[in-house]
Design a protein around this motif. Sequence first.
Motif, PDB file in Angstrom:
ATOM      1  N   SER A 216       0.867  -1.177   0.000  1.00  0.00           N
ATOM      2  CA  SER A 216       0.000   0.000   0.000  1.00  0.00           C
ATOM      3  C   SER A 216       0.901   1.222   0.000  1.00  0.00           C
ATOM      4  N   GLY A 217       0.849   1.988  -1.098  1.00  0.00           N
ATOM      5  CA  GLY A 217       1.779   3.094  -1.240  1.00  0.00           C
ATOM      6  C   GLY A 217       1.102   4.428  -1.458  1.00  0.00           C
ATOM      7  N   LYS A 218       1.926   5.431  -1.581  1.00  0.00           N
ATOM      8  CA  LYS A 218       1.431   6.780  -1.818  1.00  0.00           C
ATOM      9  C   LYS A 218       0.767   6.887  -3.187  1.00  0.00           C
ATOM     10  N   ASP A 219       1.368   6.226  -4.188  1.00  0.00           N
ATOM     11  CA  ASP A 219       0.894   6.365  -5.563  1.00  0.00           C
ATOM     12  C   ASP A 219       0.246   5.105  -6.121  1.00  0.00           C
ATOM     13  N   ILE A 220       0.600   3.943  -5.572  1.00  0.00           N
ATOM     14  CA  ILE A 220       0.101   2.682  -6.123  1.00  0.00           C
ATOM     15  C   ILE A 220      -0.257   1.703  -5.011  1.00  0.00           C
ATOM     16  N   ARG A 221      -1.030   0.703  -5.393  1.00  0.00           N
ATOM     17  CA  ARG A 221      -1.233  -0.500  -4.586  1.00  0.00           C
ATOM     18  C   ARG A 221      -0.751  -1.673  -5.419  1.00  0.00           C
ATOM     19  N   ALA A 222      -0.315  -2.746  -4.755  1.00  0.00           N
ATOM     20  CA  ALA A 222       0.188  -3.893  -5.506  1.00  0.00           C
ATOM     21  C   ALA A 222       0.031  -5.168  -4.698  1.00  0.00           C
ATOM     22  N   ASP A 223      -0.088  -6.283  -5.424  1.00  0.00           N
ATOM     23  CA  ASP A 223       0.016  -7.600  -4.809  1.00  0.00           C
ATOM     24  C   ASP A 223       1.131  -8.348  -5.529  1.00  0.00           C
ATOM     25  N   PHE A 224       1.787  -9.278  -4.826  1.00  0.00           N
ATOM     26  CA  PHE A 224       2.916  -9.973  -5.442  1.00  0.00           C
ATOM     27  C   PHE A 224       3.200 -11.283  -4.719  1.00  0.00           C
ATOM     28  N   ALA A 225       3.903 -12.172  -5.414  1.00  0.00           N
ATOM     29  CA  ALA A 225       4.359 -13.444  -4.855  1.00  0.00           C
ATOM     30  C   ALA A 225       5.504 -13.934  -5.729  1.00  0.00           C
TER      31      ALA A 225
END
Length: 291
Positions: A216-225
């Motif tokens: 959870s970021g200032k500019d983006i959200r992401a999921d990863f593995a």
Amino acid sequence: MTIANSTARLLLIIYGVLLTIVLIYFRFPTDEFNTFCAKKFELTFTNTACKIGRIHYGFPTSIVFEKVVFQKLNREQQAVFTIDKITLRPAIKFWNTFKLSGILYAGTVKSTLGVNWENNGYKLTDIVLSALSLQEIIKDQGIVNREITGSLSGSGQYQNHRKLSTATFGKIRMVLESGSFEVLQPILGLAAIDFKRIVVDLLFGEQLELQQGQLSGKDIRADFAGTIYLRNNLPDSSVILSGHIQPKREFLQKNPEGAKFVKQYAKRYKSTDLPFKLAGTLSHPTFRFSR
């Protein structure tokens, strides 16, 4: 058994532990005791060299180690980790179980250490990491030449046993907060990713598995593995990750160039959740948008 007898037995055990620690500490010269402890650490934590800056007794039943450095046994003698201060005190099973607390990388660690003296194995349970500095870790490890900031916390367990039948040696839920990391190539026009929080499960085995990662970021959200294939020289470890990036609306409104990229990718993938892949090594990863 009466309460008086139980109390007497407990006092005898405590007295025995205290007497043993005091005798060991004061019986041997400081340098010899330092070398003895370093060799014990090396036998327990295999394929490592250990250096201890200072050892002293802590009242009533503790031994305190300061500036403990573990290094990989390779040509570069690469540091695995450095502990500013670690305190060991015996638990109920004082012959092979210890309570551990320490200071490292400007943060703290607590755990219960169980030692199998016959097989030189160990198990760390109830691990709690609090507010470790990512800057200090990266500086010590020399993994990347890019700026990475933030704090690291986590909890879990880890074990190392030569006769262990399972391929998974440990699991830690890692949390990174309030930081940023520079990227080798701009992502949606961003030279660095600012994050409020990153959560990921780490499974330790022959390789390092990353599961259920969320950013959870200032500019983006992401999921990863993905997976990190560990090598003796940590920066050369291979990494394979995949996931999705979702730019925030506020970022797109303030960043026309990024918005242009997102529009192109969204048209291609029929979604604003942009799939990505990351490969290469820890020191030189390559990023691309791809399914």
